[in-house]
Structure formats: C-alpha cells, structure tokens
Design an enzyme around this catalytic site. Sequence first.
Site, PDB file in Angstrom:
ATOM      1  N   CYS A  13     -21.387 -11.529  27.884  1.00  0.00           N
ATOM      2  CA  CYS A  13     -21.439 -12.974  28.112  1.00  0.00           C
ATOM      3  C   CYS A  13     -20.051 -13.519  28.488  1.00  0.00           C
ATOM      4  O   CYS A  13     -19.545 -13.202  29.554  1.00  0.00           O
ATOM      5  CB  CYS A  13     -22.017 -13.650  26.871  1.00  0.00           C
ATOM      6  SG  CYS A  13     -22.512 -15.326  27.193  1.00  0.00           S
ATOM      7  N   HIS A  15     -27.091 -11.203  25.825  1.00  0.00           N
ATOM      8  CA  HIS A  15     -26.640 -10.682  24.523  1.00  0.00           C
ATOM      9  C   HIS A  15     -27.461  -9.474  24.077  1.00  0.00           C
ATOM     10  O   HIS A  15     -28.565  -9.644  23.561  1.00  0.00           O
ATOM     11  CB  HIS A  15     -26.732 -11.788  23.463  1.00  0.00           C
ATOM     12  CG  HIS A  15     -25.715 -12.855  23.643  1.00  0.00           C
ATOM     13  ND1 HIS A  15     -24.434 -12.748  23.154  1.00  0.00           N
ATOM     14  CD2 HIS A  15     -25.775 -14.032  24.294  1.00  0.00           C
ATOM     15  CE1 HIS A  15     -23.742 -13.821  23.485  1.00  0.00           C
ATOM     16  NE2 HIS A  15     -24.523 -14.620  24.183  1.00  0.00           N
ATOM     17  N   GLU A  37     -26.885  -7.655  21.548  1.00  0.00           N
ATOM     18  CA  GLU A  37     -26.794  -7.461  20.102  1.00  0.00           C
ATOM     19  C   GLU A  37     -27.869  -8.191  19.306  1.00  0.00           C
ATOM     20  O   GLU A  37     -28.105  -7.869  18.150  1.00  0.00           O
ATOM     21  CB  GLU A  37     -25.395  -7.872  19.602  1.00  0.00           C
ATOM     22  CG  GLU A  37     -25.070  -9.367  19.657  1.00  0.00           C
ATOM     23  CD  GLU A  37     -24.571  -9.857  21.027  1.00  0.00           C
ATOM     24  OE1 GLU A  37     -24.859  -9.190  22.035  1.00  0.00           O
ATOM     25  OE2 GLU A  37     -23.916 -10.908  21.084  1.00  0.00           O
ATOM     26  N   SER A  40     -20.490  -7.303 -12.486  1.00  0.00           N
ATOM     27  CA  SER A  40     -21.420  -8.403 -12.736  1.00  0.00           C
ATOM     28  C   SER A  40     -22.861  -7.908 -12.764  1.00  0.00           C
ATOM     29  O   SER A  40     -23.756  -8.615 -13.201  1.00  0.00           O
ATOM     30  CB  SER A  40     -21.290  -9.441 -11.626  1.00  0.00           C
ATOM     31  OG  SER A  40     -21.804  -8.904 -10.413  1.00  0.00           O
ATOM     32  N   GLY A  41     -23.069  -6.684 -12.262  1.00  0.00           N
ATOM     33  CA  GLY A  41     -24.447  -6.203 -12.141  1.00  0.00           C
ATOM     34  C   GLY A  41     -25.000  -6.499 -10.753  1.00  0.00           C
ATOM     35  O   GLY A  41     -26.069  -6.042 -10.391  1.00  0.00           O
ATOM     36  N   GLY A  42     -24.271  -7.284  -9.961  1.00  0.00           N
ATOM     37  CA  GLY A  42     -24.665  -7.543  -8.579  1.00  0.00           C
ATOM     38  C   GLY A  42     -24.400  -6.309  -7.722  1.00  0.00           C
ATOM     39  O   GLY A  42     -23.763  -5.354  -8.169  1.00  0.00           O
ATOM     40  N   VAL A  43     -24.876  -6.348  -6.485  1.00  0.00           N
ATOM     41  CA  VAL A  43     -24.797  -5.169  -5.620  1.00  0.00           C
ATOM     42  C   VAL A  43     -23.344  -4.736  -5.380  1.00  0.00           C
ATOM     43  O   VAL A  43     -22.999  -3.566  -5.538  1.00  0.00           O
ATOM     44  CB  VAL A  43     -25.476  -5.456  -4.250  1.00  0.00           C
ATOM     45  CG1 VAL A  43     -25.445  -4.215  -3.373  1.00  0.00           C
ATOM     46  CG2 VAL A  43     -26.900  -5.933  -4.455  1.00  0.00           C
ATOM     47  N   ASP A  44     -22.490  -5.705  -5.028  1.00  0.00           N
ATOM     48  CA  ASP A  44     -21.144  -5.331  -4.598  1.00  0.00           C
ATOM     49  C   ASP A  44     -20.315  -4.717  -5.728  1.00  0.00           C
ATOM     50  O   ASP A  44     -19.720  -3.648  -5.562  1.00  0.00           O
ATOM     51  CB  ASP A  44     -20.400  -6.549  -4.018  1.00  0.00           C
ATOM     52  CG  ASP A  44     -21.202  -7.201  -2.908  1.00  0.00           C
ATOM     53  OD1 ASP A  44     -22.112  -6.543  -2.387  1.00  0.00           O
ATOM     54  OD2 ASP A  44     -20.921  -8.366  -2.585  1.00  0.00           O
ATOM     55  N   SER A  45     -20.282  -5.393  -6.864  1.00  0.00           N
ATOM     56  CA  SER A  45     -19.453  -4.828  -7.935  1.00  0.00           C
ATOM     57  C   SER A  45     -20.063  -3.533  -8.461  1.00  0.00           C
ATOM     58  O   SER A  45     -19.351  -2.613  -8.865  1.00  0.00           O
ATOM     59  CB  SER A  45     -19.229  -5.848  -9.059  1.00  0.00           C
ATOM     60  OG  SER A  45     -20.417  -6.130  -9.742  1.00  0.00           O
ATOM     61  N   SER A  46     -21.383  -3.420  -8.419  1.00  0.00           N
ATOM     62  CA  SER A  46     -22.022  -2.183  -8.897  1.00  0.00           C
ATOM     63  C   SER A  46     -21.675  -0.998  -8.005  1.00  0.00           C
ATOM     64  O   SER A  46     -21.358   0.093  -8.480  1.00  0.00           O
ATOM     65  CB  SER A  46     -23.545  -2.337  -8.923  1.00  0.00           C
ATOM     66  OG  SER A  46     -23.906  -3.345  -9.834  1.00  0.00           O
TER      67      SER A  46
END
Length: 513
Positions: A81, A169, A171, A223-229
């Site tokens: 583009c 585009h 993508e 925290s038990g969330g995805v990222d910190s786990s």
Amino acid sequence: MLEQIVILDFGSQYTQVIARRIRECNVYSTILRYDTPAAEIAKLSPKGIILSGGPSSVYSPEAPLPDPKVFKLGVPMLGICFGLQLLAHFLKGKVERGQKREYGKGTLTVKDDSCPLFRGLPAALQVWNSHGDKLTKLPDGFHPVAATENSDYAAIENRAKHFYGLQFHPEVAHTPHGRELISNFVHEICGCGKNWTMRNYVQQAVEEIRREVGKEKVILGLSGGVDSSVAAALLHEAIGDQLTCIFVNNGLLRANEAEVVRKVFGRHFHIKLQYEEASKVFLTKLKGVTDPERKRKIIGKTFIEVFQAATKRAGAAKFLAQGTLYPDVIESVPIGGNPAAMIKSHHNVGGLPKNMKFKLIEPLKCLFKDEVRLLGLELGLPKEIVYRQPFPGPGLAVRILGEVTPSRCSILRNADAIVVEEMKATDWYYKIWQSFAVLLPVRSVGVMGDERTYDYTIAIRAVESQDGMTADWVKLPYDLLERLSSRIINEVKGVNRVCLDISSKPPATIEWE
Ligand code: XMP
C-alpha cells in the site's frame, strides 16, 4: 544469527498483523521505526524488508520517509500500500492522488503468473484495499503483474532486484490468499527457512536467560494469567531453583484461582512458590470505598507494598522478571498511529515502581500473545492456564459495583464460578474474549418458594474482541443463558435476578467498574 524479515513501520494499523503473519510462516520478524538508518538495519542481516502501509501521502510534508539507503541494501523488498508508493516515489515512478478512494473488497487479476509472489495462487483473487493515492507511472525496471478494477498496477515487480509492491493489504483476513502471498515473499523470494518455532525458541531463550542471569536469583510476580505463567515456566526451565515466584492473594481472585496456581506451579513444576495471603489487608483498605478510580488506586498501591515486603522475605535477588510482550515494546509511530496504545495505560495497575532495585528480565518481550500461548503449551502448561481469558489485575473489585465487601466478593465468586464452568462445558469459554459475572449492588424483590426475597442482581457479560480495545457482545445460545440464570439464582445465595449485558464497546467498556 536468526533469519529475519524487517518491517519498517509507517504507521499502518496493520503493521503488527504483518509481523504476525510472517511469524506464522515460521520466520522471525522485527518491526522497526520507518526512519531506522539503513546501517542499523544491515546489522540485523535481514533476509527481506517489508515497507508497511500508512495513512500518509508520499507527497505530504509530514510523510514518514525511510532512509533512502535502504533501497540499496541489496535485500528483497515488499512494499504494501503506502509501501508500494514509497518504492515508486524513491525509484522514480509516479504517484498521484486517486480520483476516488479505493476502500474495501476488490478482485485482483493476475496477469503474469510467473511472478514468484503469486506462485500457486489462482488467477483471480479477492483482495482488501484501503488507499487514496494511486501509482500512475512505474519506476524503471518494474512491470505490472496484477490489476484490480481500479488499478493496472495493483501488484508490481522488479524481479531482477527482488523488489515487489502490492497496492492492497495481503496481511488482513479480507484478503483470503494473503497468507500465501506473504509466505511466497518470505520463502520463495527471500529464501527463508522455517526456523521460527516455539521449540527452537525455548532452546534459544533458555541459553540467553542462563547467560544473562548467571548464578543470580530471579523474582517473578505470578498472577496466574497467561503471560506471567509462561514467563515462570520458561525461567524455571532455564534456571530452576534460582527462580522464586511470588503469588499475592488479594482476596479479589476468582474461585480456585489460588489453588490452580499452587497445583500447577508448586506441585507439578516444583517451582519455588511464595504464597502471600493478603486478602485481609486489601479488603480492609477497600472498606467503605465506592469510587472506581479510588478502588483501583488503593489496590495498585497495596499490591506494591505487599509485593515489596514479599521480595524482602524471598531473599536477595538481582533480577525481577516480567511478562512484557512484544506489542508493549514496539516503538509506536505517531503519524496516524494507533491512539489505542494510550488508552491502555490506565490498566497498568499492578505494575511495579521503577525505583525497585532490581534488574529487569523480560523473556517474552519479542513474542506476540498467540506465540506466548504456543510457548506455554510447548513448556507443558495446561490448557486451563494457556487459554485463560484475560482477568484484570484489580480482580473482582472491578466487577463489584460500589463497595467491595467480603460477602459481596463471595457472592460474585460463586456466581462467576458457575459462568466459567458452564462456558467451559460448552467450549464457549475458549471461543470468545471474555465471559464473566458482575455484581450490581441494587436489591430487588423476588419470590423463592413461599418466601419473598430482596437480593442482588448479577449481570452476565460475554464479549468477542481482538485486543480488548473494541468489543461486541456475544449472542450466546438461549439454553446456555437459561442454565446460567437458573443455576446462579438457585445456587448462589444472595442473588435473585440475572441480566445479560448487550452493550458493545464503545460506547460501553468491557468491565463495568
Ligand atoms: P475495558 O473495561 O477498559 O477493558 O473495556 C478492556 C480489557 O482490559 C481488561 N482490564 C484490565 N486488565 N488490569 C488488567 O490487566 C486492569 O486493571 C484491567 N482493567 C480492565 C479487561 O478485562 C478487558 O479485557
């Protein structure tokens, strides 16, 4: 060095999508600011460069322009583009204001099927356009390979130099064969292998973490969330007992949350887990507070205090690990750039003060969320954690309107557990962005058996979203809603009414607060 494609970002809302599509082809990609000097780019030895789209016109005085030397790096290039217009502009073609803005679906007809970009693709394909300016004269050495209804130069190439341009585009999902186009660029034209896999990443990241950490200790707020786990599992793989995870129970967690963390990380992974029981501290400080912003501030501040005290007990550590992701570290391009990044900042409650005397280690900072999930699976984390829906740092406090009291927490926790259970049982939990219960602090009259009740209302919120910035409410099946309502009213003492939130974001938000 890891093979990679560099994407120069000219402020397109789709730049990150381009990066993700490339990585889905098992090729690493890096997003750089549009004006990154060619010499800097060369240091990365990219196998190819993509010029992203962007909202500007190449002739505008404010137009973001690349270092002209990038065209001399001898690396294959793809302009998308605005990127195609840049190729034309710098290589002596001509771009003019289009008579009308071409926006939305179009049909692309491939004229030269020997073009490697279109290898294996049909002669006609649906594409997604979004541009005003138009290429009117091709740069020297280029020839057209595909056209749309409105443009003879919808795809162009200079095969000898490995320069390609697409006016549409590839993508976005509205260009159904876009993935193949991108795959052809990275594999056929740039010659990349398929080296970017989470299995390879684990090896590479483990080595890097070991090198960086040495014999020092690392602390991570889990925290038990995805990222910190996932960060915890990766660090543990790399440095074992040098890692201590601190888990703070703020009394605002959902049912079983603390138990799952203890089970998965403590008992299964044998990670050193320091469990901080701080429910009373938080709930005491929240007593009598009804203003949502004050609630957030109190929770944020208390978290820092509790966490800081906990780190002291954990013993001397040099590093603090955080689950920062790639979208948080990409330098944003202000020109027409996505203002959403600013809206997000108020959510960073639970973030830690800069003055903590740790060195930061961020082992996920080059990964997108979908990659973090794959990495989690690779490391053996259960689906329950890897595909967990987002849960705000201030927890149930943002889902209890008005004052947060222990009894209201308990009512909401019980209602929420039913929502989670039923959503998981029907698999809806994994199909949508979020689904949860909200406690409204108003009472209304009901009857139960022969008795008159005067109890709270629970609202059910279920939304679809790509990134939490905008959201639509989900049309859950009636029989599921019926089950939710009857189970909550029958099983949760203190509730006699269930409503469904049918607002989209904007103008509503996802959480009620
Ligand atoms: P809103 O309510 O602003 O929420 O539409 C957008 C998304 O952000 C999540 N959210 C938070 N996440 N800490 C977080 O980590 C927070 O304080 C917070 N507040 C909202 C919300 O759940 C939704 O996914």
